[in-house]
Design an enzyme around this catalytic site. Structure first.
Site, PDB file in Angstrom:
ATOM      1  N   HIS A 354       4.413  12.283   6.994  1.00 20.77           N
ATOM      2  CA  HIS A 354       4.320  13.515   7.783  1.00 20.77           C
ATOM      3  C   HIS A 354       4.271  14.729   6.865  1.00 20.77           C
ATOM      4  O   HIS A 354       4.879  14.761   5.795  1.00 20.77           O
ATOM      5  CB  HIS A 354       5.449  13.606   8.806  1.00 20.77           C
ATOM      6  CG  HIS A 354       6.815  13.871   8.271  1.00 20.77           C
ATOM      7  ND1 HIS A 354       7.303  15.148   8.074  1.00 20.77           N
ATOM      8  CD2 HIS A 354       7.842  13.033   7.934  1.00 20.77           C
ATOM      9  CE1 HIS A 354       8.554  15.087   7.648  1.00 20.77           C
ATOM     10  NE2 HIS A 354       8.902  13.812   7.543  1.00 20.77           N
ATOM     11  N   ASP A 364      11.675  16.376   2.085  1.00 18.72           N
ATOM     12  CA  ASP A 364      11.366  15.849   3.412  1.00 18.72           C
ATOM     13  C   ASP A 364      10.456  16.822   4.156  1.00 18.72           C
ATOM     14  O   ASP A 364      10.937  17.757   4.780  1.00 18.72           O
ATOM     15  CB  ASP A 364      12.664  15.633   4.192  1.00 18.72           C
ATOM     16  CG  ASP A 364      12.445  14.968   5.531  1.00 18.72           C
ATOM     17  OD1 ASP A 364      11.362  14.393   5.746  1.00 18.72           O
ATOM     18  OD2 ASP A 364      13.361  15.024   6.369  1.00 18.72           O
ATOM     19  N   GLU A 401       6.302  15.383  13.028  1.00 19.43           N
ATOM     20  CA  GLU A 401       7.277  14.291  12.944  1.00 19.43           C
ATOM     21  C   GLU A 401       8.693  14.780  13.182  1.00 19.43           C
ATOM     22  O   GLU A 401       9.491  14.118  13.857  1.00 19.43           O
ATOM     23  CB  GLU A 401       7.173  13.609  11.574  1.00 19.43           C
ATOM     24  CG  GLU A 401       7.967  12.323  11.427  1.00 19.43           C
ATOM     25  CD  GLU A 401       9.391  12.516  10.908  1.00 19.43           C
ATOM     26  OE1 GLU A 401      10.111  11.515  10.788  1.00 19.43           O
ATOM     27  OE2 GLU A 401       9.783  13.674  10.620  1.00 19.43           O
ATOM     28  N   GLU A 402       9.034  15.924  12.609  1.00 20.19           N
ATOM     29  CA  GLU A 402      10.406  16.416  12.696  1.00 20.19           C
ATOM     30  C   GLU A 402      10.814  16.745  14.130  1.00 20.19           C
ATOM     31  O   GLU A 402      11.995  16.717  14.457  1.00 20.19           O
ATOM     32  CB  GLU A 402      10.584  17.650  11.810  1.00 20.19           C
ATOM     33  CG  GLU A 402      10.366  17.413  10.326  1.00 20.19           C
ATOM     34  CD  GLU A 402      11.425  16.526   9.690  1.00 20.19           C
ATOM     35  OE1 GLU A 402      12.234  15.919  10.420  1.00 20.19           O
ATOM     36  OE2 GLU A 402      11.445  16.422   8.457  1.00 20.19           O
ATOM     37  N   ASP A 430       7.986   8.536   3.800  1.00 25.51           N
ATOM     38  CA  ASP A 430       8.836   9.610   4.320  1.00 25.51           C
ATOM     39  C   ASP A 430       9.950   9.878   3.318  1.00 25.51           C
ATOM     40  O   ASP A 430      11.030   9.320   3.410  1.00 25.51           O
ATOM     41  CB  ASP A 430       9.416   9.199   5.680  1.00 25.51           C
ATOM     42  CG  ASP A 430      10.056  10.377   6.413  1.00 25.51           C
ATOM     43  OD1 ASP A 430      10.162  11.452   5.809  1.00 25.51           O
ATOM     44  OD2 ASP A 430      10.447  10.207   7.577  1.00 25.51           O
ATOM     45  N   HIS A 512      17.261  18.679   5.716  1.00 25.64           N
ATOM     46  CA  HIS A 512      16.964  19.589   6.828  1.00 25.64           C
ATOM     47  C   HIS A 512      17.623  20.958   6.693  1.00 25.64           C
ATOM     48  O   HIS A 512      17.763  21.677   7.686  1.00 25.64           O
ATOM     49  CB  HIS A 512      17.342  18.951   8.163  1.00 25.64           C
ATOM     50  CG  HIS A 512      16.377  17.886   8.605  1.00 25.64           C
ATOM     51  ND1 HIS A 512      16.417  17.324   9.867  1.00 25.64           N
ATOM     52  CD2 HIS A 512      15.362  17.258   7.957  1.00 25.64           C
ATOM     53  CE1 HIS A 512      15.470  16.412   9.975  1.00 25.64           C
ATOM     54  NE2 HIS A 512      14.809  16.355   8.817  1.00 25.64           N
TER      55      HIS A 512
END
Length: 724
Positions: A354, A364, A401-402, A430, A512
């Site tokens: 992604h 990420d 994706e997130e 990922d 994140h």
């Protein structure tokens, strides 16, 4: 197979099947005449070696620095800038890249307010202190949970630990009610979307989630910017979409969100979280925890903050949540390129990662997308020199994706029939910026993953990736079993496409948060982007091996062994095994067994199915380094065997840990010839649809115990056909 021909030659033109004229018209080089015959084992080995020689760190470094300068969450200008840049770069290397777009429902935070109203009054910060230091601070998202409903709720705070079923059971046993109250939970142990779902069932009207320092903060080591662990102001964002119900666009379950598709009303979308939910940092959570009322919690509930943790309730902390979150239809854009194969009937292999992020999201998942781009660039160079794969190779950068696996799910739904008929495997990437290798896969791909990693140099410079993997895991080189939470979900759990997830990771706590940035990645996670490059070599080599082999190097007998191990583990855990005896039509089979015996019975009771992986009692191995509570990859339910079309459990990210019977496997494993109905050591029946009799070629797997030197014809023996 006519259906595969349609898929590979015609149906995928909508997602970029063709190459640009600069590649299609390229003449074979003089060196091609000196190469081994097309399709031979030596030919396959030559091109895997050439791919690994083509992959370099120059392009990934440039791409990481450019893409990592933008916040690329769904439907934002930064996301579009990164898309345009990536497409331009890949087209510049001769690849024809299609932009595959959909329109989906997304949530947008307009105002996020968390206010403590008792015993003190204060407003909590909902963004990191360092946000102002970014190039475009206006593009950065505040701390919030995607697909949380909007609303204003207030009440007493009750601490619910990790918000697992057993945590709510403990509260109920103690007589602590959540009715009309705000649940305070820490991240980890289960998917974040499960937490508000369980809290709502217990009567809570709202939820706050924070990352506890015991899990990924100062208890682990130095915090950022002095170290890799989570600082007191770092907030873990993330989606609370109920993806275990269905992933993708909440308004188009089971169908692609293309123009003309009927959409349900947002109020009827059952995947949107039931109660207002929002994240905060542990620095902000400390004041809430310090003033909780009630009895002190036990050791298992105590976190890492320097205050006593209590259960809470009346007379203690009170909070008011005011979440102004709007619903919008936003465009998402997948970038898809394709290297066409010479055999339209042979199917195709997909590789993807992604490209959307929370904040700049360098680990990420700019890293996984850049690894995919480097594979695409390198394959384009081989194609320009005259190489042609037998099977088509599709490479994709997924959007959304997130938020809930949006782009990959819509693509899978839009191409479902063609994928079912023609897709050989999907390789997911990922998170590839790291120092230690990790993998998750269906059992059929375990052996070939081990073989490929033995051919790739480890980023440490000490031996192969397999050598480092084996050393770090004490010989437990069994890929973990895939759960849900990453882009393989649509392919594996919904379409039955064999899948793997491959990457590199490092211990750290920036998952994140806005500090998953270039500085953190270059100084702590992956200096020199060596993991990003190595991941491109591993997944690129695996894609080539699957695309070039005459007979696919996939061992389906491994499914049987894996199933047996899991059945034995389940049998050992039930209180009345006899009640689960399948001979009575009621379940799994029973009988008491010692821990040592539980690792053996597959060979004793089902000798024709081969050896089941040995298990270490109570073992729960995470296949990826650094996958702590900040990257909650643990399942919320026991793993399921990844046979086609089995449903996913409610785990957060992408990997199930290895079963409690993880096999000690390696490149030297699997030499014993099996004699079950003509089954070869690769697990395929020689009298079945993948084998053959008489003069037909059938694959003989000969896994290696060491990495072979370049030029050794045995290096591709796993893909070499042999006459029987």
């Amino acid at each position: 197979m006519t259906s595969v021909r349609v898929c590979a030659a015609a149906g995928l033109t909508a997602v970029g099947l063709a190459l640009s004229p600069s590649l299609v018209q390229a003449a074979p080089t003089a060196a091609q005449a000196e190469q081994a015959p097309y399709g031979s084992p030596r030919w396959q080995q030559q091109y895997e070696e050439r791919l690994r020689g083509e992959v370099d760190s120059e392009h990934p470094t440039t791409w990481m620095r450019t893409l990592g300068a933008n916040a690329a969450h769904v439907g934002t200008p930064g996301n579009r800038r990164n898309l345009d840049y990536a497409v331009e770069q890949l087209r510049g290397y001769g690849l024809d890249v299609d932009v595959d777009s959909y329109s989906v429902l997304a949530t947008r935070p307009k105002k996020i307010s968390v206010r403590q109203t008792a015993p003190q009054r204060r407003d909590l910060s909902v963004i990191e202190d360092g946000a102002a230091d970014f190039t475009r601070p206006e593009d950065l998202p505040v701390g919030y949970n995607a697909y949380s409903p909007a609303g204003t709720v207030a009440g007493d705070v009750v601490y619910v630990n990790y918000a697992r079923p057993e945590d709510f059971a403990e509260l109920k046993k103690r007589g602590i009610s959540l009715e009309g109250r705000i649940a305070l939970a820490r991240y980890g142990q289960n998917f974040r979307g499960v937490k508000p779902d369980l809290a709502a069932k217990a009567g809570a009207v709202g939820m706050i989630i924070y990352s506890d320092p015991a899990d990924d903060g100062f208890v682990k080591g130095e915090v950022y910017p002095d170290g890799p662990w989570r600082s007191a102001d770092a907030i873990q964002r993330g989606s609370v979409l109920r993806i275990w119900d269905y992933p993708g666009d909440p308004l188009t379950p089971g169908t692609p969100s293309t123009p003309g598709t009927a959409r349900i009303a947002a109020k009827d979308a059952r995947t949107i979280a039931p109660i207002p939910t929002t994240p905060i940092s542990y620095g902000q959570a400390r004041g809430l925890i310090a003033s909780l009322s009630g009895a002190r919690v036990g050791k298992d509930w105590q976190g890492g903050l320097d205050v006593p943790y209590r259960f809470g309730g009346p007379g203690g902390t009170k909070v008011r949540l005011d979440l102004d979150i709007g619903h919008e239809q936003v465009p998402i854009h997948n970038a898809v390129a394709t290297i066409p194969g010479t055999d339209a009937d042979a199917g195709y292999v997909l590789v993807g990662g992604h490209r959307d992020t929370w904040g700049t999201g360098v680990v990420d998942n700019e890293s996984g997308w850049v690894s995919t781009m480097e594979i695409a660039r390198s394959l384009g160079e081989l194609y320009r020199d005259g190489w042609r794969p037998r099977r088509t190779i599709v490479l994709a950068g997924w959007d959304g994706e997130e938020y809930g696996l949006l782009g990959s799910t819509e693509y899978a739904e839009n191409n479902a029939a063609k994928l079912r008929e023609g897709a050989i495997a999907y390789l997911n990437m990922d998170g590839t910026a790291g120092r230690r290798f990790g993998a998750g896969a269906v059992p059929a791909l375990d052996a070939v993953i081990r073989s490929v990693t033995a051919d790739v140099d480890d980023p440490s410079g000490e031996g192969s990736v397999y050598d480092a993997w084996s050393t770090a895991s004490q010989g437990e080189t069994e890929p973990g079993r895939l759960g849900s939470g990453s882009d393989y979900t649509g392919f594996l759990q919904h379409l039955g496409v064999a899948s793997a997830d491959i990457g590199f990771g490092s211990a750290g706590g920036q998952y994140h948060s806005l500090y998953d940035n270039l500085d953190y990645t270059q100084r702590f996670a992956d200096p020199g982007f060596k993991g990003v490059t190595a991941a491109a070599e591993v997944s690129g080599s695996l894609a080539l091996r699957l695309a070039n082999a005459d007979i696919l190097p996939m061992r389906y007998s491994a499914y049987a062994a894996d199933t047996i191990t899991r059945l034995e583990a389940m049998r050992a855990e039930v209180s009345d095994p006899a009640a689960l005896d399948p001979r009575r039509g009621e379940g799994l089979g029973g009988g008491d067994a010692t821990p040592r015996e539980r690792g053996r019975p597959a060979r004793r009771r089902w000798p024709r199915l081969g050896r089941a992986p040995r298990r270490r009692q109570g073992q729960r191995r995470d296949p990826r380094a650094g996958a702590g509570p900040d990257r909650p990859r643990r399942p919320a339910v026991p793993p399921v065997v990844q046979a086609p079309r089995l449903g996913a459990g409610a785990d957060d990210r992408l990997r199930r840990p290895a079963a409690a019977g993880a096999r000690r496997g390696g490149p030297g494993e699997g030499r014993r010839r099996l004699r079950h109905r003509g089954e070869g050591p690769d697990g395929r029946s020689r009298s079945g649809d993948r084998g053959g009799r008489g003069g037909h070629a059938s694959l003989i797997l000969r896994p290696r115990a060491r990495r072979r030197a370049p030029g050794d014809p045995g290096a591709l023996r796993r893909c070499a056909p042999r006459r029987r």
